[in-house]
Motif scaffolding. Sequence first.
Motif, PDB file in Angstrom:
ATOM      1  N   ARG A 186      29.633  73.030  51.492  1.00  0.00           N
ATOM      2  CA  ARG A 186      29.542  72.142  50.332  1.00  0.00           C
ATOM      3  C   ARG A 186      29.537  70.678  50.778  1.00  0.00           C
ATOM      4  N   ALA A 187      30.406  70.371  51.721  1.00  0.00           N
ATOM      5  CA  ALA A 187      30.491  68.995  52.198  1.00  0.00           C
ATOM      6  C   ALA A 187      29.195  68.559  52.856  1.00  0.00           C
ATOM      7  N   ARG A 188      28.610  69.432  53.653  1.00  0.00           N
ATOM      8  CA  ARG A 188      27.362  69.089  54.339  1.00  0.00           C
ATOM      9  C   ARG A 188      26.242  68.883  53.335  1.00  0.00           C
ATOM     10  N   LEU A 189      26.217  69.689  52.270  1.00  0.00           N
ATOM     11  CA  LEU A 189      25.216  69.529  51.223  1.00  0.00           C
ATOM     12  C   LEU A 189      25.354  68.163  50.561  1.00  0.00           C
ATOM     13  N   VAL A 190      26.582  67.760  50.281  1.00  0.00           N
ATOM     14  CA  VAL A 190      26.828  66.452  49.674  1.00  0.00           C
ATOM     15  C   VAL A 190      26.420  65.337  50.629  1.00  0.00           C
ATOM     16  N   GLU A 191      26.815  65.442  51.892  1.00  0.00           N
ATOM     17  CA  GLU A 191      26.462  64.413  52.876  1.00  0.00           C
ATOM     18  C   GLU A 191      24.957  64.208  52.932  1.00  0.00           C
ATOM     19  N   HIS A 192      24.222  65.319  53.033  1.00  0.00           N
ATOM     20  CA  HIS A 192      22.765  65.211  53.154  1.00  0.00           C
ATOM     21  C   HIS A 192      22.143  64.641  51.888  1.00  0.00           C
ATOM     22  N   ALA A 193      22.565  65.127  50.734  1.00  0.00           N
ATOM     23  CA  ALA A 193      21.952  64.697  49.475  1.00  0.00           C
ATOM     24  C   ALA A 193      22.232  63.232  49.175  1.00  0.00           C
ATOM     25  N   VAL A 194      23.449  62.779  49.437  1.00  0.00           N
ATOM     26  CA  VAL A 194      23.816  61.399  49.130  1.00  0.00           C
ATOM     27  C   VAL A 194      23.232  60.433  50.154  1.00  0.00           C
ATOM     28  N   THR A 211      32.915  64.435  56.755  1.00  0.00           N
ATOM     29  CA  THR A 211      33.928  65.144  55.983  1.00  0.00           C
ATOM     30  C   THR A 211      34.953  65.761  56.920  1.00  0.00           C
ATOM     31  N   ALA A 212      36.226  65.604  56.562  1.00  0.00           N
ATOM     32  CA  ALA A 212      37.323  66.233  57.291  1.00  0.00           C
ATOM     33  C   ALA A 212      38.195  66.946  56.270  1.00  0.00           C
ATOM     34  N   GLY A 213      38.205  68.283  56.313  1.00  0.00           N
ATOM     35  CA  GLY A 213      38.894  69.035  55.280  1.00  0.00           C
ATOM     36  C   GLY A 213      38.211  68.803  53.943  1.00  0.00           C
ATOM     37  N   PRO A 214      38.960  68.519  52.873  1.00  0.00           N
ATOM     38  CA  PRO A 214      38.350  68.310  51.558  1.00  0.00           C
ATOM     39  C   PRO A 214      37.907  66.875  51.302  1.00  0.00           C
ATOM     40  N   THR A 215      38.086  65.998  52.274  1.00  0.00           N
ATOM     41  CA  THR A 215      37.847  64.568  52.052  1.00  0.00           C
ATOM     42  C   THR A 215      36.577  64.104  52.746  1.00  0.00           C
ATOM     43  N   THR A 216      35.752  63.371  52.000  1.00  0.00           N
ATOM     44  CA  THR A 216      34.535  62.782  52.538  1.00  0.00           C
ATOM     45  C   THR A 216      34.736  61.279  52.712  1.00  0.00           C
ATOM     46  N   TYR A 217      34.289  60.772  53.847  1.00  0.00           N
ATOM     47  CA  TYR A 217      34.431  59.358  54.181  1.00  0.00           C
ATOM     48  C   TYR A 217      33.047  58.730  54.312  1.00  0.00           C
ATOM     49  N   GLU A 218      32.952  57.471  53.931  1.00  0.00           N
ATOM     50  CA  GLU A 218      31.699  56.734  54.099  1.00  0.00           C
ATOM     51  C   GLU A 218      32.007  55.337  54.609  1.00  0.00           C
ATOM     52  N   LEU A 219      31.306  54.930  55.650  1.00  0.00           N
ATOM     53  CA  LEU A 219      31.412  53.566  56.149  1.00  0.00           C
ATOM     54  C   LEU A 219      30.013  53.035  56.414  1.00  0.00           C
ATOM     55  N   THR A 220      29.905  51.732  56.455  1.00  0.00           N
ATOM     56  CA  THR A 220      28.605  51.093  56.658  1.00  0.00           C
ATOM     57  C   THR A 220      28.688  50.151  57.855  1.00  0.00           C
ATOM     58  N   ILE A 221      27.681  50.220  58.704  1.00  0.00           N
ATOM     59  CA  ILE A 221      27.585  49.337  59.870  1.00  0.00           C
ATOM     60  C   ILE A 221      26.486  48.309  59.599  1.00  0.00           C
ATOM     61  N   HIS A 222      26.848  47.049  59.639  1.00  0.00           N
ATOM     62  CA  HIS A 222      25.896  45.962  59.386  1.00  0.00           C
ATOM     63  C   HIS A 222      25.538  45.296  60.713  1.00  0.00           C
ATOM     64  N   MET A 223      24.243  45.114  60.923  1.00  0.00           N
ATOM     65  CA  MET A 223      23.762  44.444  62.134  1.00  0.00           C
ATOM     66  C   MET A 223      23.013  43.172  61.765  1.00  0.00           C
ATOM     67  N   LYS A 224      23.347  42.082  62.419  1.00  0.00           N
ATOM     68  CA  LYS A 224      22.644  40.824  62.208  1.00  0.00           C
ATOM     69  C   LYS A 224      21.447  40.778  63.142  1.00  0.00           C
ATOM     70  N   GLY A 225      20.256  40.650  62.554  1.00  0.00           N
ATOM     71  CA  GLY A 225      19.042  40.638  63.355  1.00  0.00           C
ATOM     72  C   GLY A 225      18.733  42.003  63.928  1.00  0.00           C
ATOM     73  N   PRO A 226      18.474  43.011  63.084  1.00  0.00           N
ATOM     74  CA  PRO A 226      18.262  44.380  63.572  1.00  0.00           C
ATOM     75  C   PRO A 226      17.020  44.511  64.430  1.00  0.00           C
ATOM     76  N   ALA A 227      17.033  45.541  65.277  1.00  0.00           N
ATOM     77  CA  ALA A 227      15.883  45.791  66.141  1.00  0.00           C
ATOM     78  C   ALA A 227      14.716  46.401  65.375  1.00  0.00           C
ATOM     79  N   PHE A 228      15.025  47.156  64.311  1.00  0.00           N
ATOM     80  CA  PHE A 228      13.987  47.831  63.538  1.00  0.00           C
ATOM     81  C   PHE A 228      14.232  47.639  62.053  1.00  0.00           C
TER      82      PHE A 228
END
Length: 237
Positions: free
Chosen positions: A204-212, A93-110
Amino acid sequence: MMDLTVEYAGEYFSLDTDEPFYVGRQGDLELDDNLFLHRQFLEISNADGLWWLSNVGARLTATVTDSSGGVNAWLAPGARLPIVFEQTTVVFTAGPTTYELTIHMKGPAFRIAPRDSSDDGESTIGHVPLTASQKLLILSLAEPVLRREGTGTSEIPSSAQAAERLGWTSTRFNRKLDNVCDKFDRIGVQGMRGGQGRLATNRRARLVEHAVSSRLVTRDDLALLDAVAAGGDDADA
């Protein structure tokens, strides 16, 4: 070196093993012109046979989790984590905006073993029992993130907006927000306490980040929020 792809708002970026990949206001993944966001906030690079996610910013933090929500980490400024899962979600979260991105790995280690299906997560969140109204409070703040399709940005509601969504007074909302944040703080979830230099928006932002990111609340839970907004009873006023 395993192939890595970053997904954000419907776009996919393939990473070069020889060049670091930067996320921020400027860089390989330019998010937006949000002045609360660092020009370069996150760096993805490879070293010692691993991909690494590094926080190269000075103030912001990020929540990092695997696809199941079973592994959840707090990435502070100057910290780095190895990227080892097939799918890694990064929320910040930066200011009032929350961002989400996903990192995809081919052949993960775990790979993470599936959770015990007998635990439906309704009675306990992070080993802390929540009342029905406390869960509704979290949902009222997380609603924009949960309703968003895929990765991207969303706005965290103000306390006044969330209270109105629930039909509560601001006093009641803020009292319950204090209680919920205190509960998570006691089990070691960072960023839940306010104080000097920590605005209420950050809590508030940290609560949302953790819960989601931990899958403590999901899109399916929004039916509870809709029922209250339609005039239902939240059970524990």
